[in-house]
Design a protein around this motif. Structure first.
Motif, PDB file in Angstrom:
ATOM      1  N   SER A  69      -0.926  -6.874  26.279  1.00  0.00           N
ATOM      2  CA  SER A  69      -0.092  -7.948  26.800  1.00  0.00           C
ATOM      3  C   SER A  69      -0.766  -9.295  26.590  1.00  0.00           C
ATOM      4  CB  SER A  69       0.168  -7.762  28.293  1.00  0.00           C
ATOM      5  OG  SER A  69       0.445  -6.436  28.607  1.00  0.00           O
ATOM      6  N   GLU A  70      -2.066  -9.306  26.786  1.00  0.00           N
ATOM      7  CA  GLU A  70      -2.774 -10.582  26.657  1.00  0.00           C
ATOM      8  C   GLU A  70      -2.735 -11.098  25.228  1.00  0.00           C
ATOM      9  OE1 GLU A  70      -6.551 -10.514  28.468  1.00  0.00           O
ATOM     10  OE2 GLU A  70      -6.662 -12.711  28.541  1.00  0.00           O
ATOM     11  N   SER A  71      -2.930 -10.176  24.282  1.00  0.00           N
ATOM     12  CA  SER A  71      -2.905 -10.655  22.893  1.00  0.00           C
ATOM     13  C   SER A  71      -1.490 -11.063  22.506  1.00  0.00           C
ATOM     14  CB  SER A  71      -3.437  -9.575  21.958  1.00  0.00           C
ATOM     15  OG  SER A  71      -2.505  -8.539  21.843  1.00  0.00           O
ATOM     16  N   ALA A  72      -0.484 -10.425  23.135  1.00  0.00           N
ATOM     17  CA  ALA A  72       0.892 -10.798  22.799  1.00  0.00           C
ATOM     18  C   ALA A  72       1.219 -12.198  23.287  1.00  0.00           C
ATOM     19  CB  ALA A  72       1.871  -9.799  23.402  1.00  0.00           C
ATOM     20  N   ILE A  73       0.712 -12.556  24.456  1.00  0.00           N
ATOM     21  CA  ILE A  73       1.088 -13.842  25.035  1.00  0.00           C
ATOM     22  C   ILE A  73       0.375 -14.990  24.337  1.00  0.00           C
ATOM     23  CG2 ILE A  73      -0.602 -14.281  26.876  1.00  0.00           C
ATOM     24  CD1 ILE A  73       3.180 -14.273  27.314  1.00  0.00           C
ATOM     25  N   GLN A  74      -0.719 -14.653  23.622  1.00  0.00           N
ATOM     26  CA  GLN A  74      -1.498 -15.716  22.995  1.00  0.00           C
ATOM     27  C   GLN A  74      -0.717 -16.478  21.935  1.00  0.00           C
ATOM     28  OE1 GLN A  74      -5.112 -13.848  21.861  1.00  0.00           O
ATOM     29  NE2 GLN A  74      -6.011 -14.141  23.879  1.00  0.00           N
ATOM     30  N   SER A  75       0.336 -15.845  21.417  1.00  0.00           N
ATOM     31  CA  SER A  75       1.056 -16.540  20.354  1.00  0.00           C
ATOM     32  C   SER A  75       1.927 -17.673  20.889  1.00  0.00           C
ATOM     33  CB  SER A  75       1.909 -15.551  19.564  1.00  0.00           C
ATOM     34  OG  SER A  75       2.811 -14.918  20.426  1.00  0.00           O
ATOM     35  N   ILE A  76       2.195 -17.696  22.195  1.00  0.00           N
ATOM     36  CA  ILE A  76       2.985 -18.821  22.698  1.00  0.00           C
ATOM     37  C   ILE A  76       2.262 -19.658  23.742  1.00  0.00           C
ATOM     38  CG2 ILE A  76       5.261 -17.823  22.237  1.00  0.00           C
ATOM     39  CD1 ILE A  76       5.278 -17.194  25.310  1.00  0.00           C
ATOM     40  N   PHE A  77       1.185 -19.169  24.311  1.00  0.00           N
ATOM     41  CA  PHE A  77       0.547 -19.953  25.369  1.00  0.00           C
ATOM     42  C   PHE A  77      -0.957 -19.963  25.195  1.00  0.00           C
ATOM     43  CE2 PHE A  77      -0.914 -20.821  29.739  1.00  0.00           C
ATOM     44  CZ  PHE A  77      -0.126 -21.921  30.028  1.00  0.00           C
ATOM     45  N   THR A  89      17.293 -31.703  16.801  1.00  0.00           N
ATOM     46  CA  THR A  89      16.881 -30.489  16.093  1.00  0.00           C
ATOM     47  C   THR A  89      17.171 -29.267  16.969  1.00  0.00           C
ATOM     48  OG1 THR A  89      15.028 -29.273  15.160  1.00  0.00           O
ATOM     49  CG2 THR A  89      14.543 -30.718  16.984  1.00  0.00           C
ATOM     50  N   THR A  90      17.248 -28.127  16.327  1.00  0.00           N
ATOM     51  CA  THR A  90      17.459 -26.903  17.099  1.00  0.00           C
ATOM     52  C   THR A  90      16.291 -25.949  16.937  1.00  0.00           C
ATOM     53  OG1 THR A  90      18.682 -26.005  15.235  1.00  0.00           O
ATOM     54  CG2 THR A  90      19.976 -26.977  17.017  1.00  0.00           C
ATOM     55  N   THR A  91      15.298 -26.322  16.169  1.00  0.00           N
ATOM     56  CA  THR A  91      14.158 -25.432  15.974  1.00  0.00           C
ATOM     57  C   THR A  91      13.171 -25.623  17.124  1.00  0.00           C
ATOM     58  OG1 THR A  91      14.441 -25.923  13.667  1.00  0.00           O
ATOM     59  CG2 THR A  91      12.562 -24.590  14.248  1.00  0.00           C
ATOM     60  N   LEU A  92      12.734 -24.509  17.703  1.00  0.00           N
ATOM     61  CA  LEU A  92      11.954 -24.599  18.940  1.00  0.00           C
ATOM     62  C   LEU A  92      10.695 -25.427  18.779  1.00  0.00           C
ATOM     63  CD1 LEU A  92      12.148 -21.168  20.761  1.00  0.00           C
ATOM     64  CD2 LEU A  92      13.402 -23.273  21.165  1.00  0.00           C
ATOM     65  N   TYR A  93       9.985 -25.218  17.685  1.00  0.00           N
ATOM     66  CA  TYR A  93       8.682 -25.872  17.619  1.00  0.00           C
ATOM     67  C   TYR A  93       8.827 -27.377  17.414  1.00  0.00           C
ATOM     68  CZ  TYR A  93       7.883 -26.863  12.638  1.00  0.00           C
ATOM     69  OH  TYR A  93       7.909 -27.397  11.398  1.00  0.00           O
ATOM     70  N   GLN A  94       9.991 -27.797  16.882  1.00  0.00           N
ATOM     71  CA  GLN A  94      10.218 -29.237  16.738  1.00  0.00           C
ATOM     72  C   GLN A  94      10.703 -29.849  18.052  1.00  0.00           C
ATOM     73  OE1 GLN A  94      12.871 -29.151  13.417  1.00  0.00           O
ATOM     74  NE2 GLN A  94      11.235 -29.691  11.987  1.00  0.00           N
ATOM     75  N   ILE A  95      11.444 -29.040  18.826  1.00  0.00           N
ATOM     76  CA  ILE A  95      11.953 -29.548  20.099  1.00  0.00           C
ATOM     77  C   ILE A  95      10.803 -29.972  21.002  1.00  0.00           C
ATOM     78  CG2 ILE A  95      13.098 -28.861  22.241  1.00  0.00           C
ATOM     79  CD1 ILE A  95      14.906 -27.093  20.572  1.00  0.00           C
ATOM     80  N   GLY A  96       9.821 -29.085  21.107  1.00  0.00           N
ATOM     81  CA  GLY A  96       8.691 -29.386  21.975  1.00  0.00           C
ATOM     82  C   GLY A  96       8.036 -30.702  21.590  1.00  0.00           C
ATOM     83  N   GLY A  97       7.876 -30.918  20.289  1.00  0.00           N
ATOM     84  CA  GLY A  97       7.171 -32.102  19.845  1.00  0.00           C
ATOM     85  C   GLY A  97       7.978 -33.383  20.001  1.00  0.00           C
ATOM     86  N   VAL A 108      11.703 -12.033  26.845  1.00  0.00           N
ATOM     87  CA  VAL A 108      10.992 -12.560  25.682  1.00  0.00           C
ATOM     88  C   VAL A 108      11.605 -13.889  25.250  1.00  0.00           C
ATOM     89  CG1 VAL A 108      10.512 -12.177  23.254  1.00  0.00           C
ATOM     90  CG2 VAL A 108      10.119 -10.361  24.901  1.00  0.00           C
ATOM     91  N   ILE A 109      12.934 -13.960  25.262  1.00  0.00           N
ATOM     92  CA  ILE A 109      13.554 -15.224  24.831  1.00  0.00           C
ATOM     93  C   ILE A 109      13.299 -16.308  25.870  1.00  0.00           C
ATOM     94  CG2 ILE A 109      15.878 -14.835  25.757  1.00  0.00           C
ATOM     95  CD1 ILE A 109      14.968 -16.348  22.396  1.00  0.00           C
ATOM     96  N   LEU A 110      13.276 -15.914  27.131  1.00  0.00           N
ATOM     97  CA  LEU A 110      12.959 -16.875  28.190  1.00  0.00           C
ATOM     98  C   LEU A 110      11.551 -17.433  27.987  1.00  0.00           C
ATOM     99  CD1 LEU A 110      14.845 -17.500  30.542  1.00  0.00           C
ATOM    100  CD2 LEU A 110      13.578 -15.906  31.933  1.00  0.00           C
ATOM    101  N   PHE A 133      11.193 -21.396  27.034  1.00  0.00           N
ATOM    102  CA  PHE A 133      10.639 -22.291  28.048  1.00  0.00           C
ATOM    103  C   PHE A 133       9.132 -22.465  27.909  1.00  0.00           C
ATOM    104  CE2 PHE A 133      14.671 -21.273  30.185  1.00  0.00           C
ATOM    105  CZ  PHE A 133      15.085 -22.568  30.439  1.00  0.00           C
ATOM    106  N   VAL A 134       8.402 -21.360  27.782  1.00  0.00           N
ATOM    107  CA  VAL A 134       6.951 -21.484  27.715  1.00  0.00           C
ATOM    108  C   VAL A 134       6.526 -21.959  26.334  1.00  0.00           C
ATOM    109  CG1 VAL A 134       4.771 -20.275  27.981  1.00  0.00           C
ATOM    110  CG2 VAL A 134       6.695 -19.698  29.444  1.00  0.00           C
ATOM    111  N   GLY A 135       7.067 -21.290  25.294  1.00  0.00           N
ATOM    112  CA  GLY A 135       6.670 -21.648  23.941  1.00  0.00           C
ATOM    113  C   GLY A 135       7.229 -22.995  23.519  1.00  0.00           C
ATOM    114  N   GLY A 136       8.531 -23.246  23.808  1.00  0.00           N
ATOM    115  CA  GLY A 136       9.180 -24.461  23.341  1.00  0.00           C
ATOM    116  C   GLY A 136       8.945 -25.650  24.254  1.00  0.00           C
ATOM    117  N   LEU A 137       9.195 -25.442  25.558  1.00  0.00           N
ATOM    118  CA  LEU A 137       9.123 -26.558  26.488  1.00  0.00           C
ATOM    119  C   LEU A 137       7.908 -26.461  27.400  1.00  0.00           C
ATOM    120  CD1 LEU A 137      12.878 -26.812  27.545  1.00  0.00           C
ATOM    121  CD2 LEU A 137      11.722 -27.901  25.654  1.00  0.00           C
TER     122      LEU A 137
END
Lengths: 486, 486
Positions: free
Chosen positions: B478-486, B185-193, B253-255, B259-263
């Motif tokens: 910044s804190e509320s922004a990061i909550q969506s991936i970590f 798959t190429t979708t980030l949220y599926q890659i992690g899983g 942001v893409i990094l 890495f953080v959000g996907g992996l």
């Protein structure tokens, strides 16, 4: 609000000066003098209202500042801070009156000087490590410009050296603060909480590492051998007012940091490293004195004498006794006013003769009798003549340290002897003997110079006879601090 | 796919920017009068402000096209920064670009497209989409870098960017294909899983290296930084400022997202890569900045070094450190824009680019010099400016993890390395400050500041001050922004 006023009135004055017309130099100078005079009055009021019977923090002001980092705006004074606030306000005013003869870029000069005062004042009243660091660094940039723009021939070198040395020390200090913050439970930057709770009891390794990180920052400022090499350059190249502040206040920031942060928060490390500190103190005293002995430049000699005299402060502290600590803190105060006066007197003669070569003078005493008298008082105070301020504090340092470090203290007393040699030797070569005809035109001290010197002279004599004016202020705080090291 | 179910309002900011860009191209074609092109710039600003306004209405956001395109707090945060940067860059370009090229209108259109591309990057959550958006951004940036096509340096800038960009694209594509091979798959949220946790997979490690190389090009991290100094030097200065800020924001942001959000669960595969990149970027960036004589090249290396500090945040991988990444980006963007805006004003008037040419700027234009001073001090991490809080927070995050988890004590090395190289950076930043304030000007002619540029400069500098003195709201953001991936 009293402490905030003392800290921020100079900054306000500085910002107002930035808005003023640069042509109107008289108004700028008056503004600066007023902005520096108000803190002196307020510091006097502070002294008057200060309750000497308690070791608690007084005049506290506390507000949340950056809640997510646990940082608060927390000011307050106790027996450690108050003497420093007084000496800072006084020397800043003196430095600004001395600077009335500045001719280039007047506006920037006075604005920077007032910003500098805010930074220094803040260091002595901040009770939050983060805030402390901010004020600590705020001192840096104005001083860089004061040395770099208005300094002597090698000003650029001296300025960048000053800044690099200080930054090296302070960034490691910052890491030390962070380590303290994250190891404390609950996490806090509050200096008072950290000092009272005995947070790190038994964690000797952690205490030692944190101590070394903080020590690096403070040692550069004091300066403690071998971190002292920035000092001669900065002192010699800085304009007169800059040297007064450097020697009178900036060096005290280092020693104050040790007293306020290092020792109370990390008491076990303080005990662990006390011997090393005493050894470094001895090196400072003797190395500074011998180097001063060898100088031919008047200003450089006084700069090295500062290294030597700060050694007494370290010796008094390292003993970890009430007497030693009292002596150290009083010596900080006294050295501030004495060296301030000395640098100012050097500036007076340099303005007229445009040289500082000790050997080039001779017989000035006949030409400038009033000036010679003032110099004599300052020199005698620096030598430690009984009846003048320096004697009491040096004696207290020795008396406090002797029971703990017999050999080191005995060696350190040699420093007093050496200071007599270099100070009196300098006095003899400049002021006595035949008048060098080259200097027959020199004018004696004028009104403005008298005005700026008199308060310092009065304090030197007054504290020589009645040191309790300051000792009583700090006694309670120190009496409560020392049992932590048992 | 049922188009009716797509919530187009989520794309409102992008659509507004796209329409504005197309409108600018269209008007540029049909508008006869060549002298009125400035209006198109103002139109662009209007569009960006509208788009910014639209981001405020996005609320919680959502996802589009089966998680290919996500609008979460991180992407909204990033888009707001990008739009803000865009407004300031156009304000600074209005005067700079006038008369410098025949193709004024297209410049604004392309700039808007570049901003659009970076906005798309911030929301892309699927590898092919990421690749296409990155290429879109690279292409527009190449054209803009080479915009002064009759100047060899500008052409060289574009060519370097093109070649290194192509290389990194190929590497990135190969990394993507490996990830697809592993996971199907190429979708980030599926890659992690779909990747087995905790088992170390060499192929995945290699693909992480390739992807880090692709993204590392965008943020100019060593060793993928070689394009930056030449491109920064040769590109039109507003474009340099754009690359140094917007491109870095989008890259980080893409990094973060990949890495953080996907992996994020298999961090063992990539933390070592981040540590390596951080250490190399800090060391090589800072050391290479010292000998630079061209101010844009110096800032290029300094921006490489800043990428290194920020990467510490990724390597530590905690809530605090990732918040610090976003906060640092904000503070860095404000300070860097401030510095580049001064360079734009200065070079437009004098056509000089060397640090030594800034001699005596404090006398020629006190406001420009003061702005540059504050911007550089912020980048050097001197309080109380934004850059200091950013560095403080990054280092604090690392120290916090290190002291709370004995197994990760090695993390303490990163902030130590960071502070050592911050000291180095003080040296070269103060080189510029020295030239501006300590050296006498060769040419005493005052430098005028065009009104739009002055406005942009004011915004950037006030923001730098505000972030430093009152960081609370920015930290919360910044804190509320990061909550969506970590």
């Amino acid at each position: 609000m009293l402490l905030s006023s003392i800290v921020f009135i100079p900054l306000l004055g500085g910002l107002l000066i930035l808005l003023m017309n640069r042509e109107n130099e008289w108004a700028i100078k008056t503004m600066a003098t007023i902005a520096a005079a108000i803190p002196v009055i307020l510091a006097g009021w502070l002294y008057y209202c200060f309750d000497q019977s308690t070791a608690d923090i007084q005049f506290a002001e506390k507000m949340d500042w950056i809640p997510s980092l646990g940082v608060s705006y927390f000011l307050g004074v106790d027996g450690l801070g108050l003497p420093m606030v007084i000496v800072t306000s006084l020397l800043s005013l003196v430095a600004i009156t001395v600077s009335w003869n500045i001719k280039t870029r007047v506006k920037e000069y006075f604005a920077l000087f007032l910003i500098l005062e805010t930074g220094m004042m803040g260091v002595f009243v901040a009770l939050d490590l983060f805030l402390f660091y901010i004020f600590w660094e705020l001192v840096l940039v104005p001083m860089y410009f004061i040395i770099g723009v208005w300094g002597g021939p090698r000003k650029e070198y001296a300025a960048i050296k000053f800044i690099i040395y200080t930054v090296v020390g302070s960034v490691f200090m910052l890491l030390g603060f962070l380590a303290i913050y994250f190891t404390s439970d609950p996490h806090t930057f509050n200096i008072i909480e950290l000092s009272q709770g005995n947070q790190f009891k038994g964690m000797l390794l952690f205490q030692n590492i944190a101590y070394l990180a903080l020590f690096l920052g403070f040692a550069v400022k004091v300066p403690i051998f071998p971190f002292h090499t920035w000092l001669p350059d900065a002192h010699v190249e800085a304009p007169t007012a800059g040297s007064i502040i450097l020697a009178g206040v900036l060096l005290k920031m280092g020693a104050y940091g040790l007293m306020r942060v290092c020792f109370p928060i990390l008491p076990e490390a303080a005990v662990y490293f006390a011997h090393c500190l005493a050894g470094l103190a001895l090196i400072n005293i003797l190395y500074g004195a011998f180097t001063a002995l060898a100088q031919t430049d008047l200003k450089k000699m006084i700069a090295y004498s500062s290294v030597s005299h700060m050694g007494y402060v370290l010796l008094g502290m390292s003993a970890l006794t009430v007497t030693g600590f009292n002596g150290a803190l009083l010596q900080m105060f006294n050295h501030g006013i004495i060296t301030g006066a000395l640098f100012m007197l050097v500036g007076v003669i340099y303005d007229r003769a445009h040289t500082r070569e000790i050997a080039g003078f001779g017989g000035i005493g006949k030409q400038m009798p009033a000036y010679t008298g003032l110099m004599a008082v300052a020199v005698m105070a620096a030598v430690g003549l009984p009846g003048l301020a320096g004697f009491i504090s040096e004696l207290l340092c020795f008396v406090g340290a002797f029971p703990v470090y017999k050999l080191i203290t005995s060696g350190a007393v040699l420093g007093v002897l050496l200071s007599a040699v270099y100070m009196l030797g300098m006095f003899q070569r400049i002021f006595t003997g035949e008048l060098n005809p080259k200097w027959a035109e020199l004018k004696d001290a004028d009104f403005r110079e008298w005005i700026s010197l008199l308060p310092l002279m009065a304090l030197i004599v007054l504290l020589g006879f009645y040191p309790r004016l300051i000792l009583d202020v700090m006694n309670m705080t120190i009496t409560h601090l020392i049992p932590r090291f048992q | 796919m049922n188009w009716a179910f797509i919530d187009w309002t989520l794309l409102a900011p992008e659509i507004i920017v796209l329409i504005t860009a197309l409108l600018i191209f269209g008007l540029d074609l049909i508008w006869g009068d060549e002298s009125e092109r400035e209006t198109l710039g103002w139109l662009g600003i209007l569009g960006l402000i509208f788009a910014f306004y639209a981001t405020l209405a996005l609320g919680q956001g959502g996802e589009l096209f089966n998680h290919i395109y996500v609008v979460d707090s991180l992407s909204i945060f990033s888009k707001q920064i990008l739009l803000g940067i865009g407004v300031l860059i156009i304000l600074a370009s209005l005067d700079y670009i006038k008369g410098a090229t025949k193709y004024e209108g297209e410049y604004y259109g392309l700039l808007l497209l570049a901003i659009l591309a970076m906005m798309l990057i911030s929301s892309a959550a699927e590898l092919i989409t990421i690749f296409i958006c990155l290429e879109f951004a690279t292409l527009t940036c190449i054209i803009l870098s080479a915009y002064f096509k009759h100047e060899p340096k500008s052409t060289e800038a574009g060519l370097k960017y093109l070649l290194v960009g192509l290389l990194s694209a190929v590497v990135l594509l190969y990394g993507i294909s490996l990830v697809y091979g592993l996971t199907g798959t190429t979708t980030l949220y599926q890659i992690g899983g779909s990747i087995r946790k905790y088992a170390f997979q060499p192929v995945l490690f290699i693909s992480c290296i390739f992807l880090a190389a692709g993204f590392g090009f965008k943020i100019a991290a060593v060793p993928f930084h070689t394009w930056a100094p030449d491109t920064y030097e040769g590109a039109p200065t507003p474009i340099t400022a754009f690359l140094a800020t917007a491109s870095k924001v989008a890259g980080f942001v893409i990094l973060l997202r990949f890495f953080v959000g996907g992996l994020g669960d298999i961090e063992g595969h990539w933390i070592g890569i981040m540590v390596t990149l951080a250490v190399l970027s800090m060391s090589i960036g800072n050391l290479s900045a010292i000998p630079q004589t061209d101010i844009k090249r110096m800032l290029a290396y300094s921006s490489i070094a800043h990428a290194g500090y920020i990467l510490i945040g990724l390597a530590v991988l905690s809530r605090e450190s990732l918040t610090a990444v976003l906060f640092y980006l904000l503070a860095y963007a404000a300070a860097n824009l401030g510095a580049f805006l001064v360079i734009i004003a200065f070079s437009k008037w004098t056509d000089l680019h060397n640090i030594s040419d800034y001699a005596g700027l404090s006398k020629r234009s006190p406001l420009l010099a003061l702005s540059m001073l504050l911007a550089l001090m912020s980048m050097a991490g001197i309080p109380p400016l934004g850059g200091f809080i950013g560095k403080f927070y990054i280092f604090a995050g690392a120290v916090s993890e290190a002291v709370s988890d004995p197994e990760r004590l090695w993390l303490i090395g990163l902030p130590v390395w960071g502070v050592i190289f911050s000291i180095v950076s003080v040296y070269y930043y103060f080189g510029v400050i020295k030239a501006m304030y300590l050296v006498e000007p060769v040419d005493t002619q005052p430098i005028p500041i065009p009104v739009p540029l002055g406005l942009a400069l004011l915004i950037a500098i006030l923001l730098t001050l505000l972030i430093g003195i009152y960081p609370g709201p920015f930290l919360a953001l910044s804190e509320s922004a990061i909550q969506s991936i970590f």
